[in-house]
Design a protein around this motif. Sequence first.
Motif, PDB file in Angstrom:
ATOM      1  N   ASN A 116       0.763  -1.286   0.065  1.00 33.76           N
ATOM      2  CA  ASN A 116      -0.188   0.042   0.111  1.00 33.76           C
ATOM      3  C   ASN A 116       1.037   1.430  -0.007  1.00 33.76           C
ATOM      4  N   ILE A 117       1.965   1.074   0.701  1.00 30.49           N
ATOM      5  CA  ILE A 117       2.826   2.376   0.794  1.00 30.49           C
ATOM      6  C   ILE A 117       3.466   2.647  -0.639  1.00 30.49           C
ATOM      7  N   ALA A 121       3.285   5.863  -2.924  1.00 28.82           N
ATOM      8  CA  ALA A 121       4.133   6.478  -3.533  1.00 28.82           C
ATOM      9  C   ALA A 121       3.999   6.699  -5.101  1.00 28.82           C
ATOM     10  N   ARG A 134      13.479   7.207  -1.638  1.00 29.95           N
ATOM     11  CA  ARG A 134      13.094   8.148  -0.682  1.00 29.95           C
ATOM     12  C   ARG A 134      11.956   6.966   0.078  1.00 29.95           C
ATOM     13  N   VAL A 135      11.655   6.305  -0.388  1.00 25.21           N
ATOM     14  CA  VAL A 135      10.716   5.360   0.462  1.00 25.21           C
ATOM     15  C   VAL A 135      11.138   3.846   0.662  1.00 25.21           C
ATOM     16  N   PRO A 138      14.833   3.684   2.669  1.00 24.49           N
ATOM     17  CA  PRO A 138      14.627   4.112   4.037  1.00 24.49           C
ATOM     18  C   PRO A 138      13.972   2.805   5.052  1.00 24.49           C
ATOM     19  N   LEU A 139      12.920   2.426   4.248  1.00 23.45           N
ATOM     20  CA  LEU A 139      12.019   1.578   4.969  1.00 23.45           C
ATOM     21  C   LEU A 139      12.778   0.042   4.971  1.00 23.45           C
ATOM     22  N   THR A 215      17.695  10.567   9.042  1.00 27.26           N
ATOM     23  CA  THR A 215      16.379  10.493   7.914  1.00 27.26           C
ATOM     24  C   THR A 215      15.046  10.755   8.665  1.00 27.26           C
ATOM     25  N   ARG A 216      14.929  10.325   9.718  1.00 29.51           N
ATOM     26  CA  ARG A 216      13.554  10.229  10.317  1.00 29.51           C
ATOM     27  C   ARG A 216      13.189  11.893  10.883  1.00 29.51           C
TER      28      ARG A 216
ATOM     29  N   ILE B  82      -5.373   6.784  -1.215  1.00 30.25           N
ATOM     30  CA  ILE B  82      -5.336   5.388  -1.429  1.00 30.25           C
ATOM     31  C   ILE B  82      -6.383   4.725  -0.466  1.00 30.25           C
ATOM     32  N   GLY B  86      -2.063   4.478   3.657  1.00 25.28           N
ATOM     33  CA  GLY B  86      -0.633   4.508   2.940  1.00 25.28           C
ATOM     34  C   GLY B  86       0.342   5.493   3.354  1.00 25.28           C
ATOM     35  N   PHE B  88       3.447   7.258   4.745  1.00 24.28           N
ATOM     36  CA  PHE B  88       4.866   6.713   4.829  1.00 24.28           C
ATOM     37  C   PHE B  88       5.347   6.781   6.289  1.00 24.28           C
ATOM     38  N   HIS B  90       8.186   6.127   7.610  1.00 26.75           N
ATOM     39  CA  HIS B  90       9.485   6.725   8.222  1.00 26.75           C
ATOM     40  C   HIS B  90       9.427   8.242   8.100  1.00 26.75           C
ATOM     41  N   TYR B 133       4.943  10.822  14.088  1.00 31.31           N
ATOM     42  CA  TYR B 133       5.016   9.746  13.041  1.00 31.31           C
ATOM     43  C   TYR B 133       3.534   9.046  12.989  1.00 31.31           C
TER      44      TYR B 133
END
Lengths: 224, 407
Positions: A116-117, A121, A134-135, A138-139, A215-216, B82, B86, B88, B90, B133
């Motif tokens: 889903n992420i 994106a 970017r997604v 990092p994940l 990054t966080r 979505i 969804g 992010f 992070h 977050y």
Amino acid sequence: MMEWLSDYGSFLSSRQGDILIALREHIYISALSIILGAIVAIPVGIWLGGSRIGWLNSIIFTIANVLQTIPSLALLAILIPLLGIGRTPAVFALFLYSIMPIMRNTYSGFKAVDPNIIEAARGMGYSRLQRLLRVQLPLSFPYIMSGLRVTTVYIISWATLATLIGAGGLGQLIFSGMGVNKTELIVTGAILAVLLALAADFLLGLAEKWVTAKTRSAPASGTV
Amino acid sequence: MIRFENVKKTYDDGFEALKMINLEIKEGELTVLIGPSGCGKSTLMKHINRLNNPTSGKIYIRDKDISSIDPVELRRSIGYVIQNVGLFPHMNIAKNVAVVPKLLKWDKEVTTSKVDELLSMVNLDPDVYRNRYPSELSGGQQQRIGVIRALAADPDVILLDEPFSALDPISREQLQDELIRLQQELKKTIVFVTHDMDEAIKIADTIVLMKAGEVVQTGSPEHILRHPANEFVTSFIGKKHLTNDTLDPGMIVDDVMSVNPVTASPERGMAAAIQFMERHRVDSLIIVGKKRELLGYVSIFNVLQGYRHEDSRLADIMKPFVHVVESGSSVALALTLMNEHGLPYVPVVRDGQLVGLVTRGSVVRHMAEMYNPDDMSLEELTAEAEKLKEEAPLEPAEADQEGGGRT
Ligand SMILES: Nc1ncnc2c1ncn2[C@@H]1O[C@H](COP(=O)(O)OP(=O)(O)OP(=O)(O)O)[C@@H](O)[C@H]1O
Ligand SMILES: [Mg+2]
């Protein structure tokens, strides 16, 4: 006991030069193999994580698995006729061993990113590269790092065998200790290998924390 | 604005998700896609921002074939929420909301103030939530962030896939209102997917009803409610909506009357009548003959007055009805009669025979049925009302005591 310790101390200072050289060689061999391994295995893992060609995935993982199971002595022996002796075949062998765990972790990291992420994106208008950087990266970063850490620890320990094909390193101390029956040498080599592994793991852990924090926590813009 | 022409979509596994879609989504309107799960709503919506590409057929936005537009550019110009939020994980909330502005290289200051504005709009204090977050937010809060993320770059077209599904009813209403306001003020073209007919009726300019990869009916909520194209639409709308808010001019007294009014024979005496009234808790009786022909009525006062005479019968004291309605008359007629003449009820007759009684109570009960889709019992409804009252104490509505007493 005290006597032994002071003996050991004087032994250390007398062989300081050799020990430092062995340590340096050891670091060099291990670091080089892991860096090479990461350079190859991370992109391949990423690529496999994104590919939908199932059979290709199984082939590559099978090959990497088989490489993993070749006994290290045998691998070194096989490499001698191909690459001769010295550092090159040692680094090459350790590099082969490092591929599998790094690749598998990278791959699982990418697979673990919630689809889903990824779709969000895509829907937001990230290009493929932006999505990766970017997604997805990092994940999956924690997975990749844990692969690197595990690999580093055992590459450092296996690198002690590299001395058998003349690559030097801490193995040198251990094997010559065995040759002349000098326990101090063996102990020193072993302890240094352990300390080196722990230190490398610790440093990589710090690096991971640092990158994650960086990054966080950065806000979207200047204000906090 | 957005036009689907003969669009078919067959997924890689051979599943035919869309069959021949022809659809026009009008500029500045809020169009709701609705239908049972798996009917292809999300699939259709994702064709608009090219997350899906049609197997055949064409899609145009402002008369431009979107297959000629770079998908990445296209997506940045279309807001998208979505189905499963969804966010992010992070990125903090501010970064999440600012994704598209950042991709479009907006000025940082502008982005920051936009993010704060949007957070406030959905009742999330920017100072509190900006740096959190997603995992630190409730499901409903995450959905709000998902919605404002789609609005961040001021797109003309916004796609929302079940954006309010995880919200509690109150926030849901709030966001629906917000969306309607936004849509009316800014004239965005919004495509909204939902399962929920109430939601569709509330927010839609146009409803597109889908079933198994096909569009079954398109039209305004009013149009679809009044003229459902077929059985499927009727059942999907559900009985409660057919006359929801609108007392259908076609509705007749037979739909709402109570069919078991308390009647008595003209031969009865006063004592019997009183006992009968007590037992049925009514204050008047309708007098019918042997063939249920309507003769008249007696009220409790008439009966008490006549009580002294031991041999008087109801026939002696009953009064004829001045106003009756024929079976098949409109409810509106009955209500108007009751209203104008202050009547507690009107009898419904067919060929002079009593067939039922329209009372205020029967009309109310009928409406309650329409508004009580889950067929909750009175006890359950009361319990529910009690609960609501505890949460938000209100002045109880004045109970409407009525003469007819047939409730
Ligand atoms: N990538 C895919 N590959 C194959 N089939 C798919 C794919 N995506 C969706 N489908 C199928 O297409 C049909 C329509 O899916 P879609 O997600 O559009 O339904 P929906 O109307 O949005 O349903 P819901 O209300 O449950 O979200 C479903 O039967 C689904 O299983
Ligand atoms: Mg869906």
